[in-house]
Design a protein around this motif. Structure first.
Motif, PDB file in Angstrom:
ATOM      1  N   PHE A   1       7.307  43.995 -15.963  1.00 49.38           N
ATOM      2  CA  PHE A   1       7.101  44.038 -14.511  1.00 49.38           C
ATOM      3  C   PHE A   1       5.637  43.858 -14.120  1.00 49.38           C
ATOM      4  CE2 PHE A   1       8.092  48.212 -16.402  1.00 49.38           C
ATOM      5  CZ  PHE A   1       6.798  48.675 -16.515  1.00 49.38           C
TER       6      PHE A   1
ATOM      7  N   PHE B   1       4.408  42.101 -10.815  1.00 52.42           N
ATOM      8  CA  PHE B   1       4.373  42.673  -9.472  1.00 52.42           C
ATOM      9  C   PHE B   1       2.952  42.733  -8.932  1.00 52.42           C
ATOM     10  CE2 PHE B   1       8.602  45.003  -9.791  1.00 52.42           C
ATOM     11  CZ  PHE B   1       9.170  44.219  -8.801  1.00 52.42           C
ATOM     12  N   VAL B   2       2.001  42.826  -9.827  1.00 48.46           N
ATOM     13  CA  VAL B   2       0.622  43.010  -9.409  1.00 48.46           C
ATOM     14  C   VAL B   2      -0.307  41.980 -10.024  1.00 48.46           C
ATOM     15  CG1 VAL B   2      -1.308  44.614  -9.398  1.00 48.46           C
ATOM     16  CG2 VAL B   2       1.016  45.478  -9.189  1.00 48.46           C
TER      17      VAL B   2
ATOM     18  N   ASN C   1      13.861  51.128  -5.350  1.00 49.31           N
ATOM     19  CA  ASN C   1      12.446  51.445  -5.282  1.00 49.31           C
ATOM     20  C   ASN C   1      12.151  52.742  -6.039  1.00 49.31           C
ATOM     21  OD1 ASN C   1       9.834  51.251  -4.548  1.00 49.31           O
ATOM     22  ND2 ASN C   1      10.144  51.678  -2.389  1.00 49.31           N
ATOM     23  N   SER C   2      12.939  53.745  -5.769  1.00 46.08           N
ATOM     24  CA  SER C   2      12.737  55.030  -6.426  1.00 46.08           C
ATOM     25  C   SER C   2      13.020  54.957  -7.915  1.00 46.08           C
ATOM     26  CB  SER C   2      13.623  56.093  -5.790  1.00 46.08           C
ATOM     27  OG  SER C   2      13.169  56.386  -4.495  1.00 46.08           O
TER      28      SER C   2
ATOM     29  N   MET D   1      10.069  53.419  -9.482  1.00 46.78           N
ATOM     30  CA  MET D   1       8.957  54.369  -9.484  1.00 46.78           C
ATOM     31  C   MET D   1       9.118  55.402 -10.591  1.00 46.78           C
ATOM     32  SD  MET D   1       7.916  57.205  -6.655  1.00 46.78           S
ATOM     33  CE  MET D   1       9.294  58.244  -7.108  1.00 46.78           C
ATOM     34  N   GLU D   2      10.317  55.960 -10.678  1.00 47.25           N
ATOM     35  CA  GLU D   2      10.567  56.965 -11.713  1.00 47.25           C
ATOM     36  C   GLU D   2      10.260  56.433 -13.106  1.00 47.25           C
ATOM     37  OE1 GLU D   2      14.493  58.668 -11.531  1.00 47.25           O
ATOM     38  OE2 GLU D   2      14.253  59.044  -9.381  1.00 47.25           O
TER      39      GLU D   2
ATOM     40  N   TRP E   1       8.239  53.957 -13.873  1.00 44.98           N
ATOM     41  CA  TRP E   1       6.801  53.726 -14.061  1.00 44.98           C
ATOM     42  C   TRP E   1       6.063  55.036 -14.318  1.00 44.98           C
ATOM     43  CZ3 TRP E   1       6.875  50.135  -9.211  1.00 44.98           C
ATOM     44  CH2 TRP E   1       7.391  48.893  -9.595  1.00 44.98           C
ATOM     45  N   LEU E   2       6.428  56.046 -13.567  1.00 44.44           N
ATOM     46  CA  LEU E   2       5.751  57.328 -13.774  1.00 44.44           C
ATOM     47  C   LEU E   2       6.070  57.882 -15.165  1.00 44.44           C
ATOM     48  CD1 LEU E   2       5.956  59.073 -10.287  1.00 44.44           C
ATOM     49  CD2 LEU E   2       4.237  57.555 -11.238  1.00 44.44           C
TER      50      LEU E   2
ATOM     51  N   ASN F   1       6.697  56.044 -17.710  1.00 43.77           N
ATOM     52  CA  ASN F   1       5.883  55.207 -18.587  1.00 43.77           C
ATOM     53  C   ASN F   1       4.472  55.752 -18.724  1.00 43.77           C
ATOM     54  OD1 ASN F   1       7.691  53.288 -19.344  1.00 43.77           O
ATOM     55  ND2 ASN F   1       6.865  51.638 -18.094  1.00 43.77           N
ATOM     56  N   ILE F   2       3.913  56.148 -17.598  1.00 43.96           N
ATOM     57  CA  ILE F   2       2.544  56.660 -17.628  1.00 43.96           C
ATOM     58  C   ILE F   2       2.474  57.939 -18.444  1.00 43.96           C
ATOM     59  CG2 ILE F   2       0.693  57.639 -16.202  1.00 43.96           C
ATOM     60  CD1 ILE F   2       1.550  55.701 -13.980  1.00 43.96           C
ATOM     61  N   ARG F   3       3.442  58.826 -18.216  1.00 43.81           N
ATOM     62  CA  ARG F   3       3.438  60.069 -18.996  1.00 43.81           C
ATOM     63  C   ARG F   3       3.600  59.792 -20.481  1.00 43.81           C
ATOM     64  NH1 ARG F   3       6.840  61.699 -14.985  1.00 43.81           N
ATOM     65  NH2 ARG F   3       8.589  61.786 -16.417  1.00 43.81           N
TER      66      ARG F   3
ATOM     67  N   ALA G   1       2.752  57.171 -22.054  1.00 41.87           N
ATOM     68  CA  ALA G   1       1.513  56.576 -22.560  1.00 41.87           C
ATOM     69  C   ALA G   1       0.454  57.650 -22.775  1.00 41.87           C
ATOM     70  CB  ALA G   1       1.012  55.514 -21.597  1.00 41.87           C
ATOM     71  N   GLU G   2       0.385  58.603 -21.869  1.00 39.62           N
ATOM     72  CA  GLU G   2      -0.583  59.694 -22.034  1.00 39.62           C
ATOM     73  C   GLU G   2      -0.274  60.490 -23.300  1.00 39.62           C
ATOM     74  OE1 GLU G   2      -1.619  60.559 -17.305  1.00 39.62           O
ATOM     75  OE2 GLU G   2      -0.227  61.862 -18.381  1.00 39.62           O
TER      76      GLU G   2
ATOM     77  N   LYS H   1      -5.538  65.934 -22.400  1.00 38.74           N
ATOM     78  CA  LYS H   1      -4.409  66.625 -23.022  1.00 38.74           C
ATOM     79  C   LYS H   1      -4.914  67.273 -24.308  1.00 38.74           C
ATOM     80  CE  LYS H   1      -0.252  64.898 -23.249  1.00 38.74           C
ATOM     81  NZ  LYS H   1       0.695  65.482 -22.269  1.00 38.74           N
TER      82      LYS H   1
ATOM     83  N   VAL I   1      -7.393  61.195 -21.547  1.00 36.05           N
ATOM     84  CA  VAL I   1      -6.455  60.082 -21.387  1.00 36.05           C
ATOM     85  C   VAL I   1      -6.884  59.122 -20.280  1.00 36.05           C
ATOM     86  CG1 VAL I   1      -4.500  61.367 -22.306  1.00 36.05           C
ATOM     87  CG2 VAL I   1      -4.907  61.347 -19.849  1.00 36.05           C
TER      88      VAL I   1
ATOM     89  N   VAL J   1       8.340  62.955  -9.768  1.00 31.20           N
ATOM     90  CA  VAL J   1       9.488  62.844 -10.649  1.00 31.20           C
ATOM     91  C   VAL J   1       9.697  64.104 -11.475  1.00 31.20           C
ATOM     92  CG1 VAL J   1      10.494  61.542 -12.538  1.00 31.20           C
ATOM     93  CG2 VAL J   1       9.086  60.377 -10.845  1.00 31.20           C
TER      94      VAL J   1
ATOM     95  N   ASN K   1       1.304  66.588 -16.255  1.00 30.99           N
ATOM     96  CA  ASN K   1       1.390  66.218 -17.667  1.00 30.99           C
ATOM     97  C   ASN K   1       0.036  66.259 -18.377  1.00 30.99           C
ATOM     98  OD1 ASN K   1       3.033  65.188 -19.871  1.00 30.99           O
ATOM     99  ND2 ASN K   1       1.889  63.268 -19.640  1.00 30.99           N
TER     100      ASN K   1
ATOM    101  N   TRP L   1      -0.015  52.494  -9.999  1.00 33.04           N
ATOM    102  CA  TRP L   1       0.745  52.937 -11.167  1.00 33.04           C
ATOM    103  C   TRP L   1       0.817  51.837 -12.219  1.00 33.04           C
ATOM    104  CZ3 TRP L   1       4.920  55.174  -7.431  1.00 33.04           C
ATOM    105  CH2 TRP L   1       4.466  56.404  -6.939  1.00 33.04           C
TER     106      TRP L   1
ATOM    107  N   ILE M   1      -0.574  51.878 -16.050  1.00 31.43           N
ATOM    108  CA  ILE M   1       0.177  51.565 -17.259  1.00 31.43           C
ATOM    109  C   ILE M   1      -0.591  50.550 -18.102  1.00 31.43           C
ATOM    110  CG2 ILE M   1       2.285  50.492 -18.144  1.00 31.43           C
ATOM    111  CD1 ILE M   1       3.749  51.681 -15.725  1.00 31.43           C
TER     112      ILE M   1
ATOM    113  N   MET N   1      -4.422  52.408 -25.733  1.00 32.41           N
ATOM    114  CA  MET N   1      -3.695  52.639 -26.985  1.00 32.41           C
ATOM    115  C   MET N   1      -4.151  51.667 -28.065  1.00 32.41           C
ATOM    116  SD  MET N   1       0.210  53.615 -25.975  1.00 32.41           S
ATOM    117  CE  MET N   1       0.447  53.185 -24.266  1.00 32.41           C
TER     118      MET N   1
END
Lengths: 233, 233
Positions: free
Chosen positions: A92, A95-96, A131-132, A135-136, A138-139, A141-143, A145-146, B71, B81, B96, B101, B138, B142, B149
């Motif tokens: 994705f 998108f940006v 949309n949601s 979003m869920e 992607w968020l 994904n970020i977690r 990745a962290e 973290k 991070v 979410v 996190n 977001w 990512i 990483m």
DNA sequence: CGCTCGATTGATAGCGTTCAAATTGTGTGG
DNA sequence: CCACACAATTTGAACGCTATCAATCGAGCG
């Protein structure tokens, strides 16, 4: 070699309830998706779905199989940045950004559903559910990745490997053998280790009775023992 | 100690055009933001804005200063991070998940604008501009995480450090000294290295004339030389 | 059966950590 | 402005972990 084997049919899609369309009613699926140009693509293990730098025109949903997202240095050293499972959305970036930021490569026989980003963008704007759902993801994904950055940056080899095994077998019954799916080389590329280091610890733990392995399947015999090695959180 | 020093005024906010509200007209800001319960919070260096595991009720925009997201493992080893800069949005896990996190800790005197997630969620649903602005951030998050990483997993110490310096000084005129902002310890925590390793390479490179350093400021004398060490992409 | 590829194992080297000490830098109070 | 205390950085020496290089093993396949 990836090959298009048909057009997607959301209503009967085997992973409908794990996809970003899970929240849509049948009505909505029928009306919203009508003008949607999806393709189901079948891939053998090792196929490249897209490459870093390539223009990002499609997003994908993984219907079947397993995919690794990778990034490489100029000298060939490779890092796996994510392992995708059934229902995961990927590709994705468009998108940006112009181009994909990583390579997407199958690691087993797989099927993906290809979604034109333009269509998906329209759908996202007109539909709060989708949309949601995106979003869920992607968020999450970020977690993820962290969490992975902590693994890569702060842990030592045996800790990385133990956490990986525990995570891989997460949510599965004890005493159930699980397909490992990844080669030693791929586990190394995921954890920032060499094949040999991975192999050595797995051999040690086999000898010590922490795990058993056979024909690509693995069983965690002593999760507590592994957890001690993993230095959880 | 963080202290609330007032309510946000979006119209006159110094970072309005770097925030997620950049796309909003003055009209929209006036109407949409009226019922928005923002607080401006002032922090000294080292203050904790929130901690991992804490219920996530607020998102934040960084108005001034610098923040690290970290973290930690149970034995205290810590990974940074992400380093946040002016205009960055953070603390949105609550969209979410229950809890944050990671930890958010200032690394200089800072000001943040605190936004109740409930308000922000409403705004997002009713306003495509804001929705898109958040999505963009977001997705960028990512991509940044994927890049990181690769740094953490695939690169060796001098490569990590050289890439870090080049990135830190990115977009600044050659011959301009830049505040380094991070301590050796923080650079280590970001790159997965020890203080000593960071210090050693910086000393070497100072002696070799690749960089100069003084009073917390740094100058890259020979970007080409560093780039060779960095193993870019 | 022999080939190939992945995995294992061993031996060695080197990178980065660890521990320790010296040095520089910073802030405070006189 | 200086003296002092404390923190951060630098430097050194030694260790240990992981990578590297190399050889062997074993499973799958033509």
């Amino acid at each position: 070699m990836p090959s298009i084997i048909g057009k997607g049919h959301c209503l009967t899609c085997p992973i409908r309830y794990r996809s970003i369309f899970a929240g849509l009613s049948e009505e909505m699926l029928k009306t919203d998706i009508r003008n949607f140009h999806t393709s189901i693509i079948s891939c053998e293990s090792g196929d490249t779905i897209y490459e870093q730098g390539e223009p990002s025109e499609y997003a994908y949903t993984l219907r079947k199989g397993l995919i690794k997202l990778t990034k490489s240095l100029s000298d060939g050293r490779t890092q796996i940045v994510k392992i995708l499972k059934k229902g995961d959305l990927f590709g994705f970036d468009g998108f940006v950004e112009e181009a994909y930021n990583h390579n997407a490569i199958t690691i087993s026989q797989s099927e993906v559903c290809r979604l034109p980003l333009k269509d998906l963008a329209k759908l996202r704007i007109n539909n709060a559910e989708i949309n949601s759902a995106m979003m869920e993801r992607w968020l999450k994904n970020i977690r993820d990745a962290e969490d992975m950055m902590l693994e890569l940056g702060a842990k030592k080899a045996p800790e990385k490997l133990a956490s990986f095994l525990l995570k891989w077998c997460e949510g599965v019954n004890e005493k159930d053998w699980i397909k490992l799916e990844l080669s030693r080389s791929e586990i190394g590329a995921l954890l920032g280790l060499t094949i040999e280091t991975v192999s050595r610890f797995l051999s040690d733990w086999r000898r010590l009775g922490f795990i058993e392995e056979s024909k690509g399947f693995i069983l965690i015999v002593d999760p507590q023992g592994l957890k001690k090695k993993a230095c959880i959180t």
